[in-house]
Design a protein around this motif. Sequence first.
Motif, PDB file in Angstrom:
ATOM      1  N   ALA A   1     -11.307  41.560  15.415  1.00  0.00           N
ATOM      2  CA  ALA A   1     -11.136  42.517  14.307  1.00  0.00           C
ATOM      3  C   ALA A   1     -12.195  42.262  13.232  1.00  0.00           C
ATOM      4  N   LYS A   2     -12.447  41.002  12.927  1.00  0.00           N
ATOM      5  CA  LYS A   2     -13.445  40.683  11.897  1.00  0.00           C
ATOM      6  C   LYS A   2     -14.842  41.119  12.361  1.00  0.00           C
ATOM      7  N   TYR A   3     -15.115  40.882  13.622  1.00  0.00           N
ATOM      8  CA  TYR A   3     -16.418  41.263  14.200  1.00  0.00           C
ATOM      9  C   TYR A   3     -16.628  42.783  14.096  1.00  0.00           C
ATOM     10  N   VAL A   4     -15.609  43.542  14.499  1.00  0.00           N
ATOM     11  CA  VAL A   4     -15.731  45.008  14.460  1.00  0.00           C
ATOM     12  C   VAL A   4     -15.823  45.478  13.006  1.00  0.00           C
ATOM     13  N   ALA A   5     -15.014  44.884  12.132  1.00  0.00           N
ATOM     14  CA  ALA A   5     -15.008  45.297  10.724  1.00  0.00           C
ATOM     15  C   ALA A   5     -16.362  45.011  10.077  1.00  0.00           C
ATOM     16  N   ASP A   6     -16.935  43.848  10.365  1.00  0.00           N
ATOM     17  CA  ASP A   6     -18.249  43.521   9.785  1.00  0.00           C
ATOM     18  C   ASP A   6     -19.298  44.537  10.236  1.00  0.00           C
ATOM     19  N   LEU A   7     -19.249  44.926  11.499  1.00  0.00           N
ATOM     20  CA  LEU A   7     -20.227  45.906  11.996  1.00  0.00           C
ATOM     21  C   LEU A   7     -19.954  47.292  11.411  1.00  0.00           C
ATOM     22  N   SER A   8     -18.693  47.628  11.248  1.00  0.00           N
ATOM     23  CA  SER A   8     -18.354  48.906  10.612  1.00  0.00           C
ATOM     24  C   SER A   8     -18.947  48.944   9.205  1.00  0.00           C
ATOM     25  N   ASN A   9     -18.764  47.858   8.462  1.00  0.00           N
ATOM     26  CA  ASN A   9     -19.305  47.809   7.088  1.00  0.00           C
ATOM     27  C   ASN A   9     -20.833  47.896   7.096  1.00  0.00           C
TER      28      ASN A   9
ATOM     29  N   TYR B   1      -6.296  44.228  22.093  1.00  0.00           N
ATOM     30  CA  TYR B   1      -7.008  43.173  21.354  1.00  0.00           C
ATOM     31  C   TYR B   1      -7.625  43.680  20.047  1.00  0.00           C
ATOM     32  N   LEU B   2      -7.647  44.993  19.862  1.00  0.00           N
ATOM     33  CA  LEU B   2      -8.157  45.549  18.594  1.00  0.00           C
ATOM     34  C   LEU B   2      -7.047  45.713  17.550  1.00  0.00           C
ATOM     35  N   ARG B   3      -5.839  45.246  17.890  1.00  0.00           N
ATOM     36  CA  ARG B   3      -4.658  45.577  17.076  1.00  0.00           C
ATOM     37  C   ARG B   3      -4.733  45.079  15.634  1.00  0.00           C
ATOM     38  N   LYS B   4      -5.501  44.018  15.388  1.00  0.00           N
ATOM     39  CA  LYS B   4      -5.548  43.480  14.013  1.00  0.00           C
ATOM     40  C   LYS B   4      -6.299  44.416  13.067  1.00  0.00           C
ATOM     41  N   LEU B   5      -7.024  45.362  13.626  1.00  0.00           N
ATOM     42  CA  LEU B   5      -7.674  46.357  12.756  1.00  0.00           C
ATOM     43  C   LEU B   5      -6.639  47.245  12.064  1.00  0.00           C
ATOM     44  N   LEU B   6      -5.428  47.234  12.613  1.00  0.00           N
ATOM     45  CA  LEU B   6      -4.362  48.077  12.060  1.00  0.00           C
ATOM     46  C   LEU B   6      -3.602  47.371  10.942  1.00  0.00           C
ATOM     47  N   GLU B   7      -4.063  46.172  10.607  1.00  0.00           N
ATOM     48  CA  GLU B   7      -3.384  45.388   9.572  1.00  0.00           C
ATOM     49  C   GLU B   7      -4.322  45.228   8.372  1.00  0.00           C
ATOM     50  N   PRO B   8      -3.729  44.872   7.185  1.00  0.00           N
ATOM     51  CA  PRO B   8      -4.580  44.551   6.047  1.00  0.00           C
ATOM     52  C   PRO B   8      -5.450  43.338   6.380  1.00  0.00           C
TER      53      PRO B   8
END
Length: 255
Positions: free
Chosen positions: A23-31, A52-59
């Motif tokens: 989730a952190k990896y995807v979020a960093d790339l999104s940013n 495995y992407l489920r943590k993107l759905l959390e704060p």
Amino acid sequence: MAETNNNVAVEVLEKEDLAVSLAKYVADLSNKFTSERGAFTVCLSGGSLINYLRKLLEPPYVDTLEWSKWHVFWVDERVVPKTHEDSNYKLALDGLLSKVPIPPGNVYAINDALSAEGAANDYETCLRHLVKNSIIASSPANGFPKFDLMLLGMGPDGHIASLFPGHPLVEEKQRWVTFIKDSPKPPPERITFTLPVINTSAYAALVVTGKGKADAVHSVLGKSQNFAKLPVGLVSPEGELKWFLDKGAASKLAA
Ligand SMILES: O=C(O)[C@H](O)[C@@H](O)[C@H](O)[C@H](O)COP(=O)(O)O
């Protein structure tokens, strides 16, 4: 365990930690991409990846990512109705996309009214249009679409997307999207990105878990590097490749 070599990084984690790290990896790339180019083009696969992407759905991610700038594609898709249990679109819709505010027009599902060949042609036409409009970047080197992020799974046989070991589609060099009617893994009819499209991406992640994948992982990342015959061994994006492994999948790699 984390290792980085040239453009390849390998992380071995417990399954729960893997979801956190992914989730952190995807979020960093999104940013990165939403601020750099005002869009984030991300390609999904089927299988366990979506879970495995489920943590993107959390704060903090669910509230802070610029979901409105996401453009979502499929690395491969089964040629079935979008409401069918086998549909990779349905899997992602139920597990991720219906829970975040991505504009529906930015979610590029296949046309499920067409044949496999028709759906592949239609998807490629859609990609060409988006490259023309600069929603999808393109590689100055070869003109192929340059997606910001490919999220890939891998089968125990070393397949990625719908590119299976020994199948002639692995050799396709011209097309962006192609089709298969004799997939060794059911359902038989699928469309898939070709290897040059996968390898033109800026970032690619391989999310691989379970002991059943250990041999294929070993043949690519182990010391003998005996990967010539496995599609997964041919993944080599223009930018960075990161492997997210659990202990089972990494169990045949040297400690
Ligand atoms: O279209 C398919 O049949 C699946 O999308 C498939 O390619 C999947 O991505 C891998 O087999 C890994 O799946 P798991 O992560 O669930 O093992």
